[in-house]
Design a protein around this motif. Structure first.
Motif, short mmCIF file in Angstrom:
data_model
loop_
_atom_site.label_atom_id
_atom_site.label_comp_id
_atom_site.label_asym_id
_atom_site.label_seq_id
_atom_site.Cartn_x
_atom_site.Cartn_y
_atom_site.Cartn_z
N ALA A 1 1.36 -4.91 8.29
CA ALA A 1 1.33 -3.52 7.80
C ALA A 1 2.15 -3.37 6.53
O ALA A 1 1.73 -2.70 5.58
N MET A 2 3.33 -3.97 6.48
CA MET A 2 4.18 -3.89 5.31
C MET A 2 3.53 -4.58 4.11
O MET A 2 3.68 -4.12 2.97
N THR A 3 2.81 -5.66 4.36
CA THR A 3 2.11 -6.36 3.27
C THR A 3 1.03 -5.47 2.66
O THR A 3 0.91 -5.37 1.43
N ILE A 4 0.25 -4.82 3.53
CA ILE A 4 -0.82 -3.93 3.04
C ILE A 4 -0.23 -2.75 2.27
O ILE A 4 -0.72 -2.39 1.18
N LEU A 5 0.84 -2.16 2.81
CA LEU A 5 1.48 -1.04 2.12
C LEU A 5 2.06 -1.48 0.78
O LEU A 5 2.00 -0.74 -0.21
N SER A 6 2.62 -2.67 0.75
CA SER A 6 3.22 -3.16 -0.49
C SER A 6 2.16 -3.37 -1.56
O SER A 6 2.38 -3.05 -2.73
N ILE A 7 1.00 -3.90 -1.16
CA ILE A 7 -0.06 -4.19 -2.14
C ILE A 7 -0.71 -2.93 -2.66
O ILE A 7 -0.94 -2.77 -3.87
N PHE A 8 -1.01 -1.98 -1.76
CA PHE A 8 -1.80 -0.82 -2.15
C PHE A 8 -0.98 0.44 -2.41
O PHE A 8 -1.53 1.42 -2.93
N MET A 9 0.31 0.47 -2.07
CA MET A 9 1.11 1.66 -2.29
C MET A 9 2.37 1.38 -3.10
O MET A 9 2.57 1.94 -4.18
N PHE A 10 3.22 0.53 -2.59
CA PHE A 10 4.52 0.32 -3.23
C PHE A 10 4.39 -0.34 -4.60
O PHE A 10 5.00 0.11 -5.57
N TRP A 11 3.57 -1.40 -4.69
CA TRP A 11 3.41 -2.10 -5.97
C TRP A 11 2.80 -1.19 -7.04
O TRP A 11 3.34 -1.11 -8.16
N PRO A 12 1.69 -0.47 -6.78
CA PRO A 12 1.18 0.46 -7.81
C PRO A 12 2.19 1.54 -8.19
O PRO A 12 2.25 1.95 -9.36
N PHE A 13 2.97 2.00 -7.20
CA PHE A 13 3.96 3.05 -7.49
C PHE A 13 5.02 2.54 -8.47
O PHE A 13 5.34 3.21 -9.47
N PHE A 14 5.57 1.37 -8.21
CA PHE A 14 6.59 0.81 -9.10
C PHE A 14 5.98 0.42 -10.45
O PHE A 14 6.65 0.52 -11.49
N GLN A 15 4.72 0.01 -10.46
CA GLN A 15 4.05 -0.29 -11.71
C GLN A 15 3.88 0.97 -12.55
O GLN A 15 3.99 0.94 -13.78
N THR A 16 3.61 2.10 -11.88
CA THR A 16 3.48 3.37 -12.59
C THR A 16 4.80 3.77 -13.23
O THR A 16 4.83 4.21 -14.40
N ILE A 17 5.88 3.63 -12.49
CA ILE A 17 7.21 3.93 -13.05
C ILE A 17 7.50 3.03 -14.25
O ILE A 17 7.99 3.48 -15.30
#
Length: 294
Positions: free
Chosen positions: A26-42
């Motif tokens: 679950a953490m892997t999926i969240l990291s790929i589709f939520m956390f990584w794009p969010f930090f990339q946006t910042i």
């Protein structure tokens, strides 16, 4: 009396980390589709980008400085808050009233319940196109009923209200289900006791129904506020942010700057600000809820 001694067994390293292993997918999926794009946006918000969205020049807080100095951005913030107020009010009121109507058993209750929940099954883009025909100044049913020839979507004074009402109605279907569930969970004995004490329907509603629905109402308002800030499809189809900037909410302004003006860094900065606004409002609502519960 014999003393009972509890001996704690030592857990192995595998037993200690096993629980984290279950969370890993679950953490892997969240990291790929939520956390990584969010930090990339910042990260991208700190750069000037080219037409392909690639970082071309480091600006630091330059995008944010330009953003906060822009009258267009502050207009988008104001329009967004107006839009959220309209959407939340219409969606919550419609969902609550329809849920109340379906609490009584009468012939055709299932048909009415299905019709009230129908908006949640309709795509916002499809409904926006139908709404566009309904509001047509010459052949639309709204103008036919009112006997007018007004293009409500081209009027700055009415365009935001119209789009807000449509979005609120689309949200009312899910709100109907939430409120119906909340009303069904209220113990009937409370109403029976109130009737014995001589309470009429209005007093039952004020002193039993409303207090019992506070947790449900809080949840509905929070989710509606978050969803309203993300409204895009109906605005893109009906008004495209116009007339002028009357319906240019932050989300549509982000879309316009990113995919029309190719200013991905600037649009990323807007996305970060929008996230901050929603997060702050959510925290404030939870703080208010916490004080009421204390």
């Amino acid at each position: 009396m014999e003393e009972i001694v509890i001996i704690e067994s030592k857990r192995s390293t595998w037993e200690k980390v096993k629980g984290y292993g279950y969370l890993l997918p679950a953490m892997t999926i969240l990291s790929i589709f939520m956390f990584w794009p969010f930090f990339q946006t910042i990260y991208r918000s700190l750069f000037l980008t080219n037409n392909l969205g690639q970082n071309a020049e480091y600006l630091g807080l330059g995008n944010y400085t330009e953003l906060f100095a822009s009258e267009s951005f502050w207009n988008s913030v104001l329009v967004s808050f107006k839009f959220v107020i309209i959407v939340v009010f219409v969606g919550v009121v419609l969902g609550f009233i329809t849920a109340l109507l379906c609490q009584k058993t009468f012939p055709g209750i299932k048909i009415f319940s299905t019709s009230y929940a129908m908006p949640m099954a309709i795509a916002s883009a499809g409904m926006a196109m139908i709404f566009q025909v309904m509001l047509n100044p010459t052949v639309g049913i709204v103008n036919r009923i009112l006997g007018t020839y007004i293009n409500y979507l081209s009027q700055p004074s009415s365009a935001l209200l119209v789009v807000g009402i449509l979005t609120g109605w689309l949200n009312s279907g899910m709100n109907f289900l939430y409120f119906s569930s909340g009303l069904a969970s209220i113990d009937d004995s409370l109403y029976e006791s109130a009737s014995i004490d001589g309470a009429n329907g209005i007093k039952k509603f004020i002193y039993i129904t409303i207090p019992s629905l506070k947790p449900t109402l809080f949840f509905v308002v929070v989710t509606n506020v978050i969803n309203a800030f993300q409204g895009f499809g109906q605005i893109n189809i009906l008004t495209k942010g116009g007339p002028g900037q009357a319906t240019n909410v932050i989300v549509y302004d982000i879309y316009r700057n990113a995919f029309m003006n190719y200013r991905y860094g600037y649009a990323s900065a807007e996305s970060v600000v929008l996230f901050s606004i929603v997060m702050i409002l959510t925290i404030i609502m939870f703080k208010i809820r916490g004080k009421e519960s204390a």
